[in-house]
Design an enzyme around this catalytic site. Structure first.
Site, PDB file in Angstrom:
ATOM      1  N   HIS A  18       0.755  -1.149  -0.312  1.00 32.48           N
ATOM      2  CA  HIS A  18       0.033   0.190   0.012  1.00 32.48           C
ATOM      3  C   HIS A  18       0.896   1.110  -0.193  1.00 32.48           C
ATOM      4  O   HIS A  18       0.274   2.491  -0.205  1.00 32.48           O
ATOM      5  CB  HIS A  18      -0.971  -0.007   1.170  1.00 32.48           C
ATOM      6  N   ASP A  47      -0.137  -7.808   1.977  1.00 30.94           N
ATOM      7  CA  ASP A  47       0.404  -6.393   1.858  1.00 30.94           C
ATOM      8  C   ASP A  47       1.793  -6.314   1.874  1.00 30.94           C
ATOM      9  O   ASP A  47       2.439  -5.822   2.583  1.00 30.94           O
ATOM     10  CB  ASP A  47      -0.264  -5.550   3.067  1.00 30.94           C
ATOM     11  N   SER A  53       4.704   2.505   8.098  1.00 25.46           N
ATOM     12  CA  SER A  53       4.172   1.235   7.330  1.00 25.46           C
ATOM     13  C   SER A  53       5.429   0.985   6.337  1.00 25.46           C
ATOM     14  O   SER A  53       6.106   1.766   6.147  1.00 25.46           O
ATOM     15  CB  SER A  53       3.053   1.821   6.395  1.00 25.46           C
TER      16      SER A  53
END
Length: 258
Positions: A61, A107, A204
């Site tokens: 992402h 992810d 992230s």
């Protein structure tokens, strides 16, 4: 009663939001030589981990902008230190896991560099799990690091921050009071040691390390309120994808992993 006690110990970063470190501590400079800063033309966006001399592992992402506008910086401690600018590479190729979707399942993404990293004291790959079943067990002590925001709605960290974490039971995290069934078997649910601590915006894609010598997870998502105790931060376990990672790297870089 046990659930209520567990609630008091949980932390997080109710809607899913890219994992972003609040309440952490400054890392010893260059003590995590595998850390990577994924940046756009303006600033740091996400973390990543060097797993091969030509490849970085991050969260899928994080690739929300054209590759031409992104770069990878290695060997950093401070984000904006002209005396220590780090080593910059651009992305030649990005390969998201084919099963990645907007639910943050699978992810993971591999980024191929436009050159080869020469291992040094400040820049060094972190090993991959050897087997798909090598997921860390519930209760494992882990740590993560990143340049994400240090306060809710705050600014990015000036220097690399790190945080100790512990692995929670994924089934408990899937309880209706928590993530209500959205977690899969390949996700890891995490808590910090104290209230008010959590990865946060900009973290992230950073690595979760449990024990020594390998990357066990990649930070994936949390809630918009980083320290929401009902929404523990979630990472993607790397071990279940170790075969896919090695296959991709082997296909595009036919040489032994280092």
């Amino acid at each position: 009663l046990l659930l209520l006690l567990a609630l008091k110990t949980l932390w997080a970063v109710g809607n899913r939001f890219e994992a972003q470190i609040i309440g952490g501590r400054e890392a010893v400079p260059h003590s995590r030589p595998y850390m990577v800063s994924l940046q756009n033309t303006k600033s740091h966006m996400c973390g990543g981990v060097l797993v091969h001399q030509k490849w970085v592992l991050t969260a899928a992402h994080c690739l929300s902008e054209p590759l031409q506008q992104l770069k990878l910086v290695f060997g950093l401690h401070s984000l904006h230190d002209p005396q220590d600018p780090g080593l910059t590479f651009y992305i030649k190729q990005a390969i998201k896991h084919p099963g990645y979707n907007l639910k943050y399942e699978n992810d993971l993404a591999l980024l191929k560099l436009d050159g080869r990293v020469k291992p040094s004291k400040n820049v060094k790959p972190l090993a991959l799990p050897r087997k798909p079943r090598d997921k860390p067990a519930e209760g494992s002590r882990c740590s993560t690091a990143g340049w994400g925001i240090t306060h809710q709605r705050g600014q990015l960290a000036k220097s690399l921050q790190e945080l100790d974490l512990r692995l929670l039971d994924t089934r408990m995290c899937n309880n209706s009071r928590f993530w209500n069934g959205v977690l899969t078997d390949s996700m890891l649910c995490l808590k910090a040691g104290a209230k008010g601590q959590a990865p946060c915006k900009g973290d992230s894609g950073g690595p979760l390390v449990c024990g020594k010598g390998k990357v066990d997870g990649i930070l994936s998502f949390s809630s918009k309120n980083c320290t929401d105790i009902f929404k523990p931060t979630v990472a993607t376990a790397v071990a279940p994808y170790s075969s896919w990672i090695r296959k991709v790297i082997g296909r595009w870089s036919p040489q032994p992993l280092t």
